[in-house]
Design a protein around this motif. Structure first.
Motif, PDB file in Angstrom:
ATOM      1  N   ALA A 239       0.826  -1.204   0.000  1.00  0.00           N
ATOM      2  CA  ALA A 239       0.000   0.000   0.000  1.00  0.00           C
ATOM      3  C   ALA A 239       0.861   1.255   0.000  1.00  0.00           C
ATOM      4  CB  ALA A 239      -0.923  -0.008   1.217  1.00  0.00           C
ATOM      5  N   MET A 240       1.926   1.244   0.787  1.00  0.00           N
ATOM      6  CA  MET A 240       2.821   2.397   0.848  1.00  0.00           C
ATOM      7  C   MET A 240       3.505   2.629  -0.498  1.00  0.00           C
ATOM      8  SD  MET A 240       2.653   3.847   3.796  1.00  0.00           S
ATOM      9  CE  MET A 240       2.528   3.680   5.573  1.00  0.00           C
ATOM     10  N   GLN A 241       3.904   1.559  -1.138  1.00  0.00           N
ATOM     11  CA  GLN A 241       4.593   1.678  -2.426  1.00  0.00           C
ATOM     12  C   GLN A 241       3.680   2.233  -3.512  1.00  0.00           C
ATOM     13  OE1 GLN A 241       6.034  -2.331  -2.989  1.00  0.00           O
ATOM     14  NE2 GLN A 241       7.952  -1.941  -1.917  1.00  0.00           N
ATOM     15  N   GLU A 242       2.376   1.991  -3.383  1.00  0.00           N
ATOM     16  CA  GLU A 242       1.434   2.475  -4.393  1.00  0.00           C
ATOM     17  C   GLU A 242       0.872   3.855  -4.069  1.00  0.00           C
ATOM     18  OE1 GLU A 242       0.936   1.376  -7.295  1.00  0.00           O
ATOM     19  OE2 GLU A 242       2.169  -0.411  -7.023  1.00  0.00           O
ATOM     20  N   GLY A 243       1.294   4.448  -2.940  1.00  0.00           N
ATOM     21  CA  GLY A 243       0.876   5.827  -2.691  1.00  0.00           C
ATOM     22  C   GLY A 243       0.195   6.108  -1.375  1.00  0.00           C
ATOM     23  N   ALA A 244      -0.094   5.081  -0.558  1.00  0.00           N
ATOM     24  CA  ALA A 244      -0.711   5.351   0.738  1.00  0.00           C
ATOM     25  C   ALA A 244       0.234   6.175   1.605  1.00  0.00           C
ATOM     26  CB  ALA A 244      -1.060   4.043   1.445  1.00  0.00           C
ATOM     27  N   ARG A 245      -0.318   7.112   2.334  1.00  0.00           N
ATOM     28  CA  ARG A 245       0.507   7.938   3.205  1.00  0.00           C
ATOM     29  C   ARG A 245       0.546   7.410   4.643  1.00  0.00           C
ATOM     30  NH1 ARG A 245       0.935  13.360   1.600  1.00  0.00           N
ATOM     31  NH2 ARG A 245       1.966  13.752   3.598  1.00  0.00           N
ATOM     32  N   TYR A 246      -0.438   6.559   4.978  1.00  0.00           N
ATOM     33  CA  TYR A 246      -0.467   6.011   6.335  1.00  0.00           C
ATOM     34  C   TYR A 246      -1.329   4.755   6.327  1.00  0.00           C
ATOM     35  CZ  TYR A 246      -0.068   6.229  11.420  1.00  0.00           C
ATOM     36  OH  TYR A 246       0.249   5.958  12.723  1.00  0.00           O
ATOM     37  N   CYS A 247      -0.985   3.805   7.176  1.00  0.00           N
ATOM     38  CA  CYS A 247      -1.779   2.585   7.339  1.00  0.00           C
ATOM     39  C   CYS A 247      -2.163   2.428   8.801  1.00  0.00           C
ATOM     40  CB  CYS A 247      -0.995   1.360   6.880  1.00  0.00           C
ATOM     41  SG  CYS A 247      -0.798   1.233   5.084  1.00  0.00           S
ATOM     42  N   MET A 248      -3.394   2.023   9.045  1.00  0.00           N
ATOM     43  CA  MET A 248      -3.866   1.785  10.409  1.00  0.00           C
ATOM     44  C   MET A 248      -4.523   0.406  10.467  1.00  0.00           C
ATOM     45  SD  MET A 248      -5.434   5.516  11.480  1.00  0.00           S
ATOM     46  CE  MET A 248      -5.414   5.149  13.254  1.00  0.00           C
ATOM     47  N   VAL A 249      -4.375  -0.252  11.599  1.00  0.00           N
ATOM     48  CA  VAL A 249      -4.942  -1.587  11.782  1.00  0.00           C
ATOM     49  C   VAL A 249      -6.214  -1.482  12.617  1.00  0.00           C
ATOM     50  CG1 VAL A 249      -4.527  -3.912  12.656  1.00  0.00           C
ATOM     51  CG2 VAL A 249      -2.636  -2.596  11.675  1.00  0.00           C
ATOM     52  N   LYS A 250      -7.290  -2.075  12.132  1.00  0.00           N
ATOM     53  CA  LYS A 250      -8.551  -2.100  12.877  1.00  0.00           C
ATOM     54  C   LYS A 250      -8.450  -3.051  14.061  1.00  0.00           C
ATOM     55  CE  LYS A 250     -11.781  -1.249   9.037  1.00  0.00           C
ATOM     56  NZ  LYS A 250     -12.904  -1.839   8.274  1.00  0.00           N
ATOM     57  N   PRO A 251      -9.127  -2.774  15.157  1.00  0.00           N
ATOM     58  CA  PRO A 251      -9.874  -1.547  15.441  1.00  0.00           C
ATOM     59  C   PRO A 251      -8.934  -0.443  15.909  1.00  0.00           C
ATOM     60  CG  PRO A 251     -10.052  -3.026  17.295  1.00  0.00           C
ATOM     61  CD  PRO A 251      -9.250  -3.761  16.246  1.00  0.00           C
ATOM     62  N   PHE A 252      -9.321   0.804  15.705  1.00  0.00           N
ATOM     63  CA  PHE A 252      -8.504   1.919  16.154  1.00  0.00           C
ATOM     64  C   PHE A 252      -9.396   3.025  16.698  1.00  0.00           C
ATOM     65  CE2 PHE A 252      -9.114   2.152  11.533  1.00  0.00           C
ATOM     66  CZ  PHE A 252      -9.823   3.341  11.421  1.00  0.00           C
ATOM     67  N   ASP A 253      -8.782   3.920  17.440  1.00  0.00           N
ATOM     68  CA  ASP A 253      -9.493   5.042  18.031  1.00  0.00           C
ATOM     69  C   ASP A 253      -9.722   6.091  16.942  1.00  0.00           C
ATOM     70  OD1 ASP A 253     -10.203   7.394  19.422  1.00  0.00           O
ATOM     71  OD2 ASP A 253      -9.146   6.738  21.213  1.00  0.00           O
ATOM     72  N   TYR A 254     -10.967   6.502  16.754  1.00  0.00           N
ATOM     73  CA  TYR A 254     -11.273   7.475  15.700  1.00  0.00           C
ATOM     74  C   TYR A 254     -10.604   8.828  15.951  1.00  0.00           C
ATOM     75  CZ  TYR A 254     -14.856   4.065  14.412  1.00  0.00           C
ATOM     76  OH  TYR A 254     -15.499   2.911  14.041  1.00  0.00           O
TER      77      TYR A 254
END
Length: 272
Positions: free
Chosen positions: A104-119
């Motif tokens: 995902a990072m290589q294709e342009g994502a700026r950040y990744c988050m793993v569910k569940p997370f605090d909104y």
């Protein structure tokens, strides 16, 4: 005359949530709207989200790694090929897969988050990526890969550890949660902690919380047992697969802390 996003404080950040489900999308959008964002929702369908990004041109799009029709990687790849790359992508995943995150990072994502997370953490990440100051948090650090994608990671060790143990299913209301978080943070900062859990780590954590080493040990054990009994099996398997699959039983306190510490150091190089 155009105004730069990072300096126009009167402009609401436009966020596209690529999920309209009650259990996630609606709650996420509601939390972000309450925090001052302008949010739109679309069904979790790659083709629908692709058109929405093209038509709506949001500042930020929060999308799932895996979706019907187009996954996140293919969606970002299509947008980049057509020259539409102004939207910042945050990709969320149900499990902490190093391979998927790297893709995902290589294709342009700026950040990744793993569910569940605090909104609220998601809201902070969006503001940081847009160049806004976030009270009580350090800025996101970024580095460029060979293909000029931007890999973002937070230098705030407490946030990273909190997200990780929350993802593993450790409930925040029990004492073991706080002891476990402190133990992992100490282990990241000082690897010698893991070499002497009983003589150094437990007493250090106990001193911070005004309790005894034996209570720290028991509370962490209890926290791990709850996570093991109630946590998401897929997530636990991605971390402790050898333990889950062989029937060895729950990892010991030191094994649990060591594995989480290693995972964080691998994913966030500045902590290594």
């Amino acid at each position: 005359m155009s105004t730069d996003k990072s300096t126009d404080k009167s402009k609401k950040i436009k966020v596209l949530i690529g999920d309209d489900s009650e259990e996630y999308g609606v709650k996420c959008a509601a939390a972000l709207r309450e925090a001052g964002f302008f949010c739109i929702m679309r069904p979790k369908d790659g083709s629908v989200i692709l058109e929405a990004v093209r038509d709506e041109v949001p500042d930020v799009a929060v999308i799932d790694m895996w979706m019907p029709e187009l996954d996140a990687v293919e969606l970002m790849r299509k947008l980049r090929k057509t020259g539409q790359a102004s939207t910042i992508f945050i990709v969320v995943t149900p499990c902490d897969s190093e391979f998927a995150i790297r893709q995902a990072m290589q294709e342009g994502a700026r950040y990744c988050m793993v569910k569940p997370f605090d909104y609220s953490v998601l809201g902070d990440r969006i503001k940081e990526l847009m160049g806004y100051e976030v009270a009580g948090a350090q800025s996101v650090s970024v580095s460029h890969t060979q293909n000029n994608s931007v890999v973002a990671s937070s230098p705030d060790i407490e946030i990273v550890v909190t997200e990780m143990i929350h993802m593993l299913g450790v409930p925040a209301h029990i004492k073991g949660y706080h002891y476990l978080r402190a133990a992992i943070i100490y282990s990241i900062k000082d690897p010698q902690m893991l070499e002497s859990v009983t003589k150094i780590m437990y007493p250090t954590v106990a001193k911070d919380f005004g309790t005894t080493p034996s209570r720290v040990e028991r509370a962490i054990r209890h926290a791990i047992e709850i996570a093991w009994d109630r946590g998401d099996v897929e997530t636990l398997n991605s971390f402790f697969g050898y333990t889950v699959n062989t029937g060895k039983g729950k990892p010991t306190n030191s094994e649990f802390i060591a594995l989480v510490t290693d995972r964080i150091k691998l994913r966030y190089r500045q902590f290594a």
